[in-house]
Design an enzyme around this catalytic site. Structure first.
Site, PDB file in Angstrom:
ATOM      1  N   CYS A   2       0.823  -1.191   0.000  1.00  0.00           N
ATOM      2  CA  CYS A   2       0.000   0.000   0.000  1.00  0.00           C
ATOM      3  C   CYS A   2       0.865   1.252   0.000  1.00  0.00           C
ATOM      4  CB  CYS A   2      -0.902   0.007   1.239  1.00  0.00           C
ATOM      5  SG  CYS A   2      -1.852  -1.516   1.453  1.00  0.00           S
ATOM      6  N   ARG A  50      -4.806   1.385  -0.665  1.00  0.00           N
ATOM      7  CA  ARG A  50      -4.634  -0.053  -0.460  1.00  0.00           C
ATOM      8  C   ARG A  50      -4.500  -0.842  -1.746  1.00  0.00           C
ATOM      9  NH1 ARG A  50      -8.524  -4.824   1.886  1.00  0.00           N
ATOM     10  NH2 ARG A  50      -6.820  -6.183   2.551  1.00  0.00           N
ATOM     11  N   LEU A  51      -3.497  -1.717  -1.751  1.00  0.00           N
ATOM     12  CA  LEU A  51      -3.395  -2.806  -2.721  1.00  0.00           C
ATOM     13  C   LEU A  51      -3.739  -4.067  -1.951  1.00  0.00           C
ATOM     14  CD1 LEU A  51      -2.573  -3.922  -5.514  1.00  0.00           C
ATOM     15  CD2 LEU A  51      -0.242  -4.127  -4.634  1.00  0.00           C
ATOM     16  N   GLY A  78       2.920  -2.964   3.573  1.00  0.00           N
ATOM     17  CA  GLY A  78       3.850  -4.083   3.639  1.00  0.00           C
ATOM     18  C   GLY A  78       3.192  -5.394   3.975  1.00  0.00           C
ATOM     19  N   ASP A 102      -3.092  -9.259   8.107  1.00  0.00           N
ATOM     20  CA  ASP A 102      -1.895  -9.022   8.910  1.00  0.00           C
ATOM     21  C   ASP A 102      -1.894  -7.613   9.484  1.00  0.00           C
ATOM     22  OD1 ASP A 102      -1.532  -7.986   6.314  1.00  0.00           O
ATOM     23  OD2 ASP A 102       0.644  -8.092   6.472  1.00  0.00           O
ATOM     24  N   SER A 377      11.076 -12.060  -6.206  1.00  0.00           N
ATOM     25  CA  SER A 377      12.243 -11.644  -6.962  1.00  0.00           C
ATOM     26  C   SER A 377      13.525 -12.198  -6.351  1.00  0.00           C
ATOM     27  CB  SER A 377      12.314 -10.106  -6.986  1.00  0.00           C
ATOM     28  OG  SER A 377      13.585  -9.644  -7.429  1.00  0.00           O
ATOM     29  N   GLY A 378      14.552 -12.353  -7.179  1.00  0.00           N
ATOM     30  CA  GLY A 378      15.861 -12.775  -6.698  1.00  0.00           C
ATOM     31  C   GLY A 378      16.755 -11.615  -6.304  1.00  0.00           C
TER      32      GLY A 378
END
Length: 612
Positions: A2, A50-51, A78, A102, A377-378
């Site tokens: 977010c 918000r996502l 997060g 969360d 992701s790496g």
């Protein structure tokens, strides 16, 4: 994932300042396209975009708990990867939950442990809590600085936001960039806490910032420590694999479509393979995405950074893992499109860029967002395990300079070489960088008994984990959140970072190569071609037509009145813009990209430059 924003003022009634809070919050629209919320009290206002990732209906924010002594309100960005365990512990302590998010775990965790919540979280996060019981603001940022958070003190409080643009939307914030701000833009050294704009600061990673009527205070709750490593090589490899399995399992948790970013290198391939194995146990096929350029594989030319094209290795991994794979193939005209540059610079807020690497990253994420909302992701494995070529260069090891800058200087990769002589003298970047380097070295934890070489390699690892990686994490966050994509970085789990930081350099290179521990820990799930592949950075286009497009755009810039031209040596710029593209050597293209980025930034943000 977010975007957050807020304002605390101890001398005015913020319930009358809704328009300002709305303006700050709406700058975070790209970070949170799914919902918006603003909460106001007399002395505090919190904004949230918000996502939706977990508990799509129940996680709306700002989230508030009313207590007899006053409200406690949270705006949160997060993911807390250990929220399930924390929720169970909080329930055992009498807390009741209304959602499965969360976010509520973090809010209830604060009610139970106060600022001590920070030490209990495992994740990537940046959030603000207004504690009405004590009339104080608490800002917390994750240990590695994966998620951004800025603050701007005012005469009677503070402004804060996920990005500078949120703060600058408030009339109290002035978009001033002084000489030190320009030094940060052009030094490539990323001073912790520095935010380019005068008066604005980043919340440092691993830090809690508290603001009340007595002012602003900082408390560091996590930093890298020097601890004697007693495990042998097989035990260390097993521990790395154990951590990676746990980290990937936690970071695959989401209520939306997930995928992985795959480049065909060791880092992204390891994450893809581990995620594929775990999802297969749930009857699900892992999705993977890779970026490529038209004609890159067929016309690839090895250079000092990249010895092989990515595409063949991407195919090997996708077939080996059985992923649902898709290539995002870009052409030179798309990469050079001024609108793509504009979107990239607007997302980053600053022209601290990597040229076409930034542009392609934005376009890759934009394409992925049509299919997935979360990507693993790496990123950061090179910093954690010692993957870059310069880690292994004796000359760079001995250089009294940030290793990446020493490498750039030795290879003519100097994107700031076009600055005017006057600005070059004013900024004195050499002195600035040397001072920042000395400050960084003074922070490095020391372990008694280490020999000179081990100690030097610990210093180099520390520099990467506290400086270089933060530039990359910031880029990854801005490019992904600009299109509403949440990118998770398993290699930044603080447990893995701390453990590997303390493994001796001789163990990090026990097989005579880079990233020995990671290679050994993941080789059983990877195709042999990837296990044996030499490190290759994120790809960059080799199409000369891309350079030609840049040259034409710079010539057009020179014909106008952009304020960026006041910062550069016009004759040198013109010469480079007119030179035969085949005679433009490595590093010079990046100078044109940097100039166009700076010009775009000055046009979009219109900062006030104060050099005296």
């Amino acid at each position: 994932m977010c975007g957050i924003a807020g304002w605390v003022s101890f001398e005015r009634d913020l319930t009358t300042e809704r328009p300002a809070l709305d303006a700050m919050t709406e700058t975070m629209l790209c970070r949170g396209p799914d919902a918006s919320g603003v909460w106001l009290s007399r002395h505090a206002g919190l904004g949230h975009r918000r996502l939706s990732i977990i508990d799509l209906e129940g996680g709306r924010q700002p989230m508030v708990v009313d207590t007899p002594a006053g409200p406690v309100a949270l705006t949160y960005s997060g993911e807390a990867y250990n929220f399930t365990e924390l929720r169970s512990e909080l329930r055992s302590r009498g807390h009741e939950f209304r959602t499965d998010s969360d976010t509520e775990v973090v809010l209830r965790g604060y009610l139970e442990w106060g600022e001590g919540l920070a030490e209990r979280l495992n994740g990537m996060y940046a959030f603000a809590i207004w504690d009405g019981r004590e009339e104080k603001l608490v800002l917390m940022r994750d240990r590695m600085g994966i998620k951004p958070l800025y603050h701007y003190p005012t005469p009677d409080g503070v402004l804060f936001g996920s990005e500078p643009k949120a703060i600058l939307a408030n009339p109290l914030a002035e978009p001033v960039v002084d000489a030190d701000g320009l030094r940060e833009l052009f030094s490539f050294s990323k001073t912790p806490g520095h935010a380019i704009y005068a008066g604005m600061r980043e919340v440092l990673p691993g830090t809690v910032v508290t603001v009340d009527r007595n002012g602003l205070r900082e408390r560091v709750y996590w930093r890298l420590e020097a601890i004697e490593h007693r495990d042998d090589v097989p035990t260390t490899v097993a521990r790395v694999r154990e951590l990676l399995d746990d980290i990937v399992r936690r970071q695959l948790v989401a209520d939306v479509p997930r995928c992985v970013l795959l480049s065909g290198g060791l880092d992204s391939s390891a994450i893809t393979a581990l995620a594929g194995r775990q999802l297969a146990e749930q009857g699900e096929k892992v999705r993977s995405f890779a970026v490529d350029f038209v004609g890159q594989t067929e016309n690839f030319r090895p250079d000092e950074l990249r010895g092989t094209p990515d595409a063949p290795f991407v195919r090997d991994v996708a077939q080996h893992v059985g992923s649902d794979h898709r290539d995002i193939v870009l052409d030179h005209s798309t990469l050079a499109d001024p609108e793509v540059r504009r979107a990239t610079v607007a997302a980053r807020d600053f022209p601290i860029g990597f040229g076409d690497i930034d542009y392609s990253l934005l376009l890759l994420f934009r394409a992925i967002r049509e299919h997935s909302t979360v990507a693993l992701s790496g990123e950061s494995a090179d910093e954690v395990f010692g993957g870059y070529k310069w880690f292994h260069d004796p000359a760079v090891q001995k250089a009294e300079m940030f290793p990446w800058i020493a490498t750039a200087l030795s290879s003519q990769l100097r994107p700031n070489a076009l600055l005017s002589p006057e600005l070059t003298a004013t900024l004195d970047l050499g002195t600035y960088v040397r001072d920042r380097y000395a400050e960084a070295l003074a922070e490095v934890p020391v372990l008694d008994g280490e020999d000179e070489h081990e100690r030097r390699m610990r210093e180099i690892c520390y520099l990467h984990l506290t400086r270089f990686v933060r530039m990359l994490l910031d880029r990854k966050d801005r490019m992904s959140m600009a299109v509403g994509l949440e990118v998770r970085v398993p290699f930044c789990d603080h447990r893995l970072v701390q453990y590997v930081f303390n493994t001796p350099w001789s163990m990090k290179t026990f097989d005579g190569r880079e990233k020995s521990l990671l290679r050994a820990a993941a080789q059983d799930v990877l195709p042999r071609s990837v296990v044996e592949r030499v490190k290759s950075p994120y790809p960059s286009t080799q199409d000369v037509q891309y350079l030609v497009d840049l040259q034409h755009q710079v010539q057009d810039l020179l014909a106008g009145d952009s304020p960026a031209l006041d910062l550069v040596d016009r004759e040198a710029v013109l010469e480079l813009a007119r030179r035969d593209p085949e005679k433009v050597v490595a590093g010079e293209r990046s100078r044109l990209e940097r100039l166009l980025d700076v010009a775009t930034w000055l046009e979009i943000r219109r900062p006030v430059l104060k050099l005296s």
